[in-house]
Each structure stands twice: as C-alpha cells, then as structure tokens.
Design a protein around this motif. Sequence first.
Motif, mmCIF file in Angstrom:
data_model
loop_
_atom_site.group_PDB
_atom_site.id
_atom_site.type_symbol
_atom_site.label_atom_id
_atom_site.label_comp_id
_atom_site.label_asym_id
_atom_site.label_seq_id
_atom_site.Cartn_x
_atom_site.Cartn_y
_atom_site.Cartn_z
ATOM 1 N N LEU A 40 0.817 -1.222 0.000
ATOM 2 C CA LEU A 40 0.000 0.000 0.000
ATOM 3 C C LEU A 40 0.848 1.268 0.000
ATOM 4 N N SER A 88 -5.816 5.123 -4.223
ATOM 5 C CA SER A 88 -5.294 4.640 -2.938
ATOM 6 C C SER A 88 -6.420 4.085 -2.063
ATOM 7 N N GLU A 148 -6.807 -0.002 -1.028
ATOM 8 C CA GLU A 148 -7.001 -0.454 0.358
ATOM 9 C C GLU A 148 -8.278 -1.285 0.484
ATOM 10 N N LYS A 185 -8.145 -4.974 -0.449
ATOM 11 C CA LYS A 185 -7.533 -5.888 0.518
ATOM 12 C C LYS A 185 -8.456 -6.170 1.701
#
Length: 654
Positions: free
Chosen positions: A189, A342, A346, A349
């Motif tokens: 990340l 971004s 995230e 996941k």
Amino acid sequence: MSLAAYCVICCRRMGTSTSPPKNNTYWRDIRNIIKFTGSLILGGSLFITYEVLALKKSLTLDTQVVEREKMKSYIYVHTVSLDKRENPGITYQARKELHKAVRKVLATSARMLRGPFADTFSTVDVEDHECAVWLLLRKSRSEDRAARLQAVQEMSETHHWQDYQYRIIAQACDLRTLTGLARSKESDLRFFLRPPPLPSLKEDSSIEEELRQLLASLPQTELDECIQYFTSLALSESSQSLAAQKGGLWCFGGNGLPYAESFGEVPSATVEMFCLEALVKHSEIPTHCDKIEANGGLQLLQRLYQLHKDYPKVQRNIMRILGNMALNEHLHSAIVHSGWVSILAEAMKSQHIMEASHAARTLANLDRETVRDKYQDGVYVLHPQHRTSQPIKADVLFIHGLMGAAFKTWRQQDNDQDLTENISEDETKYTTCWPKSWLASDCPALRIISVEYDTSLSDWRARCPMERKSIAFRSNELLRKLRAAGVGDRPVVWVSHSMGGLLVKKMLLEASKKPEMNTIINNTRGIIFYSVPHHGSHLAEYSVNIRYLLFPSLEVKELSKDSPALKTLQDDFLEFAKDKNFQVLSFVETLPTYIGSMIKLHVVPLESADLGIGDLIPVDVNHLNICKPKKKDAFLYQRTLQFIRDALAKDLEN
C-alpha cells in the motif's frame, strides 16, 4: 615544489655529465627517462590523493541530515528509524552490493557493444543500488505492452525496498502503472500516495447541502420517470419527511424476503442516501458523469466516504457511482488525481467480500491495460478480482431473485453459532459468498460474475407512481449489461435462484432473436435453477390477498399461475432448450418458508419447479436456504460443482 626541484636537478645532471662510451649512452638515457617519469607519476598520484581526501573531508555531511532532507520529498505512512543501529543487516548490504555489481556489468557491456546504457540513468544522481527502482519505472513506460505488464508485476512482488523507494514509484509512475499496482494482489500500500487534501466546505454549508447542490446541477433528462420523481423528492423534502414517505416493500426470492416485522415503524433514511441513490442513476449517463466531475463531485463523494466509514451502505453507493464514472475513459485521469486509487487499493484488501468486490469493479473499469470488458452498475466480478496470469476459459453467472443481492443471496447457510460469533477470516468455515470463496478455489480457470438489480430503486418503486419494470424489461436491461461485460465470448453456465431463473430464461430467448447476441446462445453450456417457479407460485396469489400488509411488485403479479406471460415464457423456453440441447439441473425446496411470525408458506412447490427437462432434485430446506449450502462438502454445493465441471469439461481441458 619538492617535485619540481627534483626534476630540475635530474635535467642538469643529464646536461652536464661527460659523454659516456657510445655503447652505454642509449641504456643510460632510458634509465633516466624511466626515473623521471616514474617520479612524476608517483608524485602526481600522491598529490591528487591528498587533494581528493582533503576535498572529501571538507564536504563530509551528516548522513542523518541527508536522510531527513530526503524524507521531506516524500510522503510516508509508516515511520522508518534513521538510527544506523536499526538499519538492515547483512542481507541488505549484500543486496546493495549485488545491485551495484549488476549495474557495473550492464554499463561495461553497453560500452563494449558501443550502445548507450539507459540514457535516463547515465546521468541521474542516484545510488547504484537504487537503479532497480528507476529501471522498473522506465520499463513501465515502455511502448511494449508485455514489458509494461512485467514491470508492474515485478513492482508488486517487491517487498524488500525501503519506505522512500516505494514513494519514488508512487510519485513518478503514470496512471496506467498505478492502476495496475492497485489491481495486483501482492502490492504494498506504500505504492499509493494519500489522497490530496479536500477543499473546505463553503461557509454556512454542510455535506447534505453540497449533495443537494450537486444533484440540482445535473440535467433532469435521459432519466426514467421514477428517477426524476425521487430526485425531485430528495431535493425538496427534509430527512424526516423523506423517511415518513418511504413506504413498505415486498419482494420475492433474494436473500431474505423482508417481511412485516415492524409495520408500525418508519424506516430510517437520510437526505444523503436519497441523493446518492439518485446520483447512482445519473452516473449511468456519460454526460451527467462529466457534470459530476466538473462540479467537484469526486472530492465531495470522497469526503462523504471518509465520513461514513462505519456506514457500509453509503460507501457502497459511492463506489457504485465511482464505478459508473470509470466507464468513461476520459474521466480516468480525474479519478486517479483526486486520490481515489489509494482508497480503492485499500478496499481491495478488505476481508469483506462486498467491499472488495465494489472496489474491484471500479478498478477493472479503470484498467484498460488488461481488461477490455466494461462492468456496468450491478455487474460484479467475484473471480478473478486481481490481475492474474491464470487463463480464463469459461464464465459462470449468478442471478439472484427479485430484491435479492449479488453477495448475500449466495452466502453460506446461517446457523446460531455463525450469528453469535464473529465470522472467522478462514472462509472454509463460513463465507458470506460461497461462489467467491469456494467455487473460485475449486475452479480457478472460471470468471465468476454475480448480477444485482438496483434494490434501492425497487424500494422506491413500491411507492413510485410511475410505471414499474416487468420481467421482460429487466431481462433486456441485464442482457445489455452482461454483453458489455464480455458474456458470450466464452462458454457460459447460468446459476439462478427463484425469479432470477425466469430472467435467465427470458434473456436467452431475447438473445436468440438478436444476431449480435448469438454468441451467448452458442456458448451456453448449462443452467442451474434453484427453486424457480416455472409454472407460477402461490406466493403471488397470497400476497394479493393481503395487500394491506404487503406490496406486491409487478414482477410478483406476473408469477400467478394464470399469468399468460409466465405460461408463454415456459412453453417457448422449453421448446428452445430442447432444440439447443442445454444441460439443466434443478433444485427445489421441500420445507415451508416462514415470513415473519405469522405467515408460513411453501413458496415454490415441486410441480412448479419442474422445467420439463433435466434433473429435478428435492432438498430438505426452505426457499431462502435452497441456494445456501451449509458447508463446502454439503450435497447442495458438491452437486452444483459437479454439474459445472461436467458442463464445462471440454472447455476446461483445452
């Protein structure tokens, strides 16, 4: 000075000495020249060495200061200690030396072959062991697509870099590379910068008011009448009045048959939710997407997303809007620059299948490098959600019942332990979506797609004064979306529950009438029906008799046994399926379904679930659990898996 004096003395000796014998003159001159040259080289070397050491000493800097200055150029998520005692040990040092040696070999070989060694790096001021970062960046911008894909894969599989090296990639890579990293399963990340600061709200304004203004700025054209109605409602009414006007709902099939357990209570609703529901439909129109972006919608939606981290329904609707906007390639740059990648990386996941699947849809629409299909609203890829080297050989499509859900309809059957304990991360014990957890593991060469109707709009339509959608209308709508997703390009198996099976039948009949849809028919290998009312259901008649409690939709009314549309659909499809020799497997419930505490009903009886071809298997469960296996080794799942493997056997072998 001493070097110069020594040279003068040597020259004088050579000039004033008497002439030696002729045979010794030559060798003596050679010795003198050697002495002179050697002294000059030795003295010069000592002088240069002294000057270099002196210069280095005068220019020595505090390395911690250098590191701190380096850090100022990058954004860090995790703090990295600058204490040398905590630096990586021998492994890091060995890797550093290896990188240095590899670069020297490359540079030497390039000179020997009279070729330039990466002009970009021949003058760049970076340490030797950091060249791998810049080489990968250069490779990611190659004109060769295979090279670009390999560069992204190598980046995603790198886990030994220092924090700032990930940030170099984050700031220097292009939009294509960033999207690829977000869709790579193993990506760190730290490859993704934090979203830029959001603009401040206007004075004396609120997010609710900003949403109203955004919605009001959009054209009220190219929308169906119900959406116009509810857009107007969201703009004109307060939260309290909106909640009061929200009526009851009735559904058939799906993941829960919502029932009359709180008829005296008004469902909670907010202006934000109504605005978001309207924006979802607006975002299906490309020109309206342009307006949303131009009026700051991306930043406003991001603010709302961060504000409602504990409100999944709000976040899902925002993801739906974003996924619809990503269908327009000219908006990709705006989406990426607004910082959404971004957030999506995230979310990918996340342990929650629904959250990850919404993010996966948006990123797939952004990734034009490896994905040529487009996933419209309500079409979700359960597998594969990341970039993969696994070849996809066939599609399996899951169609839920009316008012169902693309995920929860296909969850594992609930039990008391699952309801009282936290769901384990080990999805072999309990899964909220067995096609994603079990089928993808057992058949990795499949693309698994789950379809969802707009359940929120179905809520509204229970009170919408405009025309409602019929089975025929919905089937055409879904058929168009599935074709855009590339359904028909590979062999297909359809899996349907309840009324979803009627939609599958209608879609296949409609596809047979359109030349551009013939690939769907030709590639259909089999169909699974979970309690599909081919010949109607007592539920439709029952709901009409108690309409003071329940609100049957148009689709439910079409399910009555005397419905001409339902009889025509059954007769036409049976003849069509026999002609095409489709493989068919049907399951039917044998237990009644409890609707609330007062109503107990056998939703789809055995005779109604009999299509007329294929196997019909009774299962001792109710209508809701007919598509929810108790566990992975249960008969319901294993028989389904066997049918899919048999229907696609030849295709999976190739």
